[in-house]
Write a protein that holds these residues in place. Sequence first.
Motif, PDB file in Angstrom:
ATOM      1  N   SER A  59       0.775  -1.236  -0.067  1.00 28.99           N
ATOM      2  CA  SER A  59      -0.188   0.192  -0.079  1.00 28.99           C
ATOM      3  C   SER A  59       0.790   1.083  -0.018  1.00 28.99           C
ATOM      4  O   SER A  59       2.140   1.375   0.505  1.00 28.99           O
ATOM      5  N   VAL A  60       0.300   2.385  -0.568  1.00 31.96           N
ATOM      6  CA  VAL A  60       1.272   3.591  -0.613  1.00 31.96           C
ATOM      7  C   VAL A  60       0.118   4.774  -0.351  1.00 31.96           C
ATOM      8  O   VAL A  60      -0.963   4.706  -0.724  1.00 31.96           O
ATOM      9  N   THR A  61       0.749   5.760   0.305  1.00 31.84           N
ATOM     10  CA  THR A  61      -0.134   6.924   0.238  1.00 31.84           C
ATOM     11  C   THR A  61       0.682   7.988  -0.069  1.00 31.84           C
ATOM     12  O   THR A  61       1.811   8.230   0.331  1.00 31.84           O
ATOM     13  N   ILE A  62      -0.084   8.655  -1.064  1.00 38.60           N
ATOM     14  CA  ILE A  62       0.418   9.953  -1.837  1.00 38.60           C
ATOM     15  C   ILE A  62       0.114  10.961  -1.458  1.00 38.60           C
ATOM     16  O   ILE A  62      -1.012  11.502  -1.318  1.00 38.60           O
ATOM     17  N   PRO A  63       0.856  11.916  -0.918  1.00 40.70           N
ATOM     18  CA  PRO A  63       0.394  13.295  -0.094  1.00 40.70           C
ATOM     19  C   PRO A  63      -0.168  14.312  -1.205  1.00 40.70           C
ATOM     20  O   PRO A  63       0.332  14.225  -2.235  1.00 40.70           O
ATOM     21  N   ASP A  64      -0.638  15.204  -0.649  1.00 37.20           N
ATOM     22  CA  ASP A  64      -1.071  16.463  -1.455  1.00 37.20           C
ATOM     23  C   ASP A  64       0.099  17.085  -2.137  1.00 37.20           C
ATOM     24  O   ASP A  64      -0.247  18.174  -3.255  1.00 37.20           O
ATOM     25  N   SER A  65       1.373  17.237  -1.601  1.00 33.96           N
ATOM     26  CA  SER A  65       2.332  17.598  -2.263  1.00 33.96           C
ATOM     27  C   SER A  65       2.927  17.104  -3.734  1.00 33.96           C
ATOM     28  O   SER A  65       3.557  17.932  -4.241  1.00 33.96           O
ATOM     29  N   VAL A  66       2.299  16.019  -4.186  1.00 35.98           N
ATOM     30  CA  VAL A  66       2.371  15.382  -5.336  1.00 35.98           C
ATOM     31  C   VAL A  66       1.413  15.808  -6.275  1.00 35.98           C
ATOM     32  O   VAL A  66       0.323  15.778  -5.929  1.00 35.98           O
ATOM     33  N   THR A  67       1.805  16.418  -7.355  1.00 39.29           N
ATOM     34  CA  THR A  67       0.898  16.770  -8.331  1.00 39.29           C
ATOM     35  C   THR A  67       0.565  15.861  -9.399  1.00 39.29           C
ATOM     36  O   THR A  67      -0.187  15.780 -10.290  1.00 39.29           O
ATOM     37  N   SER A  68       1.712  14.980  -9.820  1.00 36.31           N
ATOM     38  CA  SER A  68       1.689  13.965 -10.647  1.00 36.31           C
ATOM     39  C   SER A  68       2.566  12.754 -10.577  1.00 36.31           C
ATOM     40  O   SER A  68       3.396  12.587  -9.709  1.00 36.31           O
ATOM     41  N   ILE A  69       1.964  11.474 -11.205  1.00 37.01           N
ATOM     42  CA  ILE A  69       2.750  10.189 -11.071  1.00 37.01           C
ATOM     43  C   ILE A  69       3.398   9.711 -12.435  1.00 37.01           C
ATOM     44  O   ILE A  69       2.550   9.878 -13.440  1.00 37.01           O
ATOM     45  N   GLY A  70       4.641   9.635 -12.489  1.00 37.24           N
ATOM     46  CA  GLY A  70       5.105   9.111 -13.802  1.00 37.24           C
ATOM     47  C   GLY A  70       4.722   8.072 -14.180  1.00 37.24           C
ATOM     48  O   GLY A  70       4.305   7.156 -13.640  1.00 37.24           O
ATOM     49  N   ASN A  71       5.068   7.640 -15.581  1.00 38.97           N
ATOM     50  CA  ASN A  71       4.800   6.454 -16.094  1.00 38.97           C
ATOM     51  C   ASN A  71       5.656   5.287 -15.508  1.00 38.97           C
ATOM     52  O   ASN A  71       6.531   5.343 -14.989  1.00 38.97           O
ATOM     53  N   GLU A  72       4.708   4.149 -15.433  1.00 42.68           N
ATOM     54  CA  GLU A  72       4.985   3.184 -14.715  1.00 42.68           C
ATOM     55  C   GLU A  72       5.687   3.167 -13.499  1.00 42.68           C
ATOM     56  O   GLU A  72       6.475   2.278 -13.014  1.00 42.68           O
ATOM     57  N   ALA A  73       5.210   4.113 -12.604  1.00 44.67           N
ATOM     58  CA  ALA A  73       5.707   4.606 -11.424  1.00 44.67           C
ATOM     59  C   ALA A  73       5.708   3.339 -10.413  1.00 44.67           C
ATOM     60  O   ALA A  73       6.535   3.169  -9.592  1.00 44.67           O
ATOM     61  N   PHE A  74       4.425   2.537 -10.575  1.00 40.10           N
ATOM     62  CA  PHE A  74       4.117   1.099  -9.933  1.00 40.10           C
ATOM     63  C   PHE A  74       4.222  -0.035 -10.715  1.00 40.10           C
ATOM     64  O   PHE A  74       3.577  -0.919 -10.351  1.00 40.10           O
ATOM     65  N   TYR A  75       4.712  -0.111 -11.929  1.00 43.43           N
ATOM     66  CA  TYR A  75       4.882  -1.044 -12.574  1.00 43.43           C
ATOM     67  C   TYR A  75       5.363  -2.401 -11.933  1.00 43.43           C
ATOM     68  O   TYR A  75       6.455  -2.449 -11.175  1.00 43.43           O
ATOM     69  N   ARG A  76       4.572  -3.479 -12.127  1.00 42.61           N
ATOM     70  CA  ARG A  76       5.116  -4.815 -11.570  1.00 42.61           C
ATOM     71  C   ARG A  76       5.332  -4.921 -10.034  1.00 42.61           C
ATOM     72  O   ARG A  76       5.856  -5.547  -9.368  1.00 42.61           O
ATOM     73  N   CYS A  77       4.312  -4.082  -9.440  1.00 39.04           N
ATOM     74  CA  CYS A  77       4.174  -4.211  -7.958  1.00 39.04           C
ATOM     75  C   CYS A  77       3.342  -5.060  -7.664  1.00 39.04           C
ATOM     76  O   CYS A  77       2.167  -4.756  -7.411  1.00 39.04           O
ATOM     77  N   SER A  78       3.678  -6.340  -7.580  1.00 35.83           N
ATOM     78  CA  SER A  78       2.428  -7.462  -7.518  1.00 35.83           C
ATOM     79  C   SER A  78       2.073  -7.382  -6.376  1.00 35.83           C
ATOM     80  O   SER A  78       0.914  -8.243  -6.478  1.00 35.83           O
TER      81      SER A  78
END
Length: 93
Positions: A59-78
């Motif tokens: 699991s991941v929590t992404i805070p309000d300080s993040v405005t975008s998530i790059g391509n395949e940032a979580f690729y193969r996180c099975s």
Amino acid sequence: DVYILILLLLWSNLVAICMAGCAITPDENGHVTIPDDWDELVNGAIPSNAFSSCRKLESVTIPDSVTSIGNEAFYRCSALQNVTIGDSVTSIG
């Protein structure tokens, strides 16, 4: 004694391989909270492939300080089952 040393070396390499894709090491519950001041954030963006193949991430929590998530940032996180995304994210690659 030599066999124990070899097993320890193999084990440490296996752990390193399993964690290689984790930009931030998950806690004992497999959770990561992205810090607001994380050095890897580029203009508020989680970089592409930041957690690619991070097999321990559940699991991941992404805070309000993040405005975008790059391509395949979580690729193969099975093991990834839950993502909490802050309100400021406007782009997901």
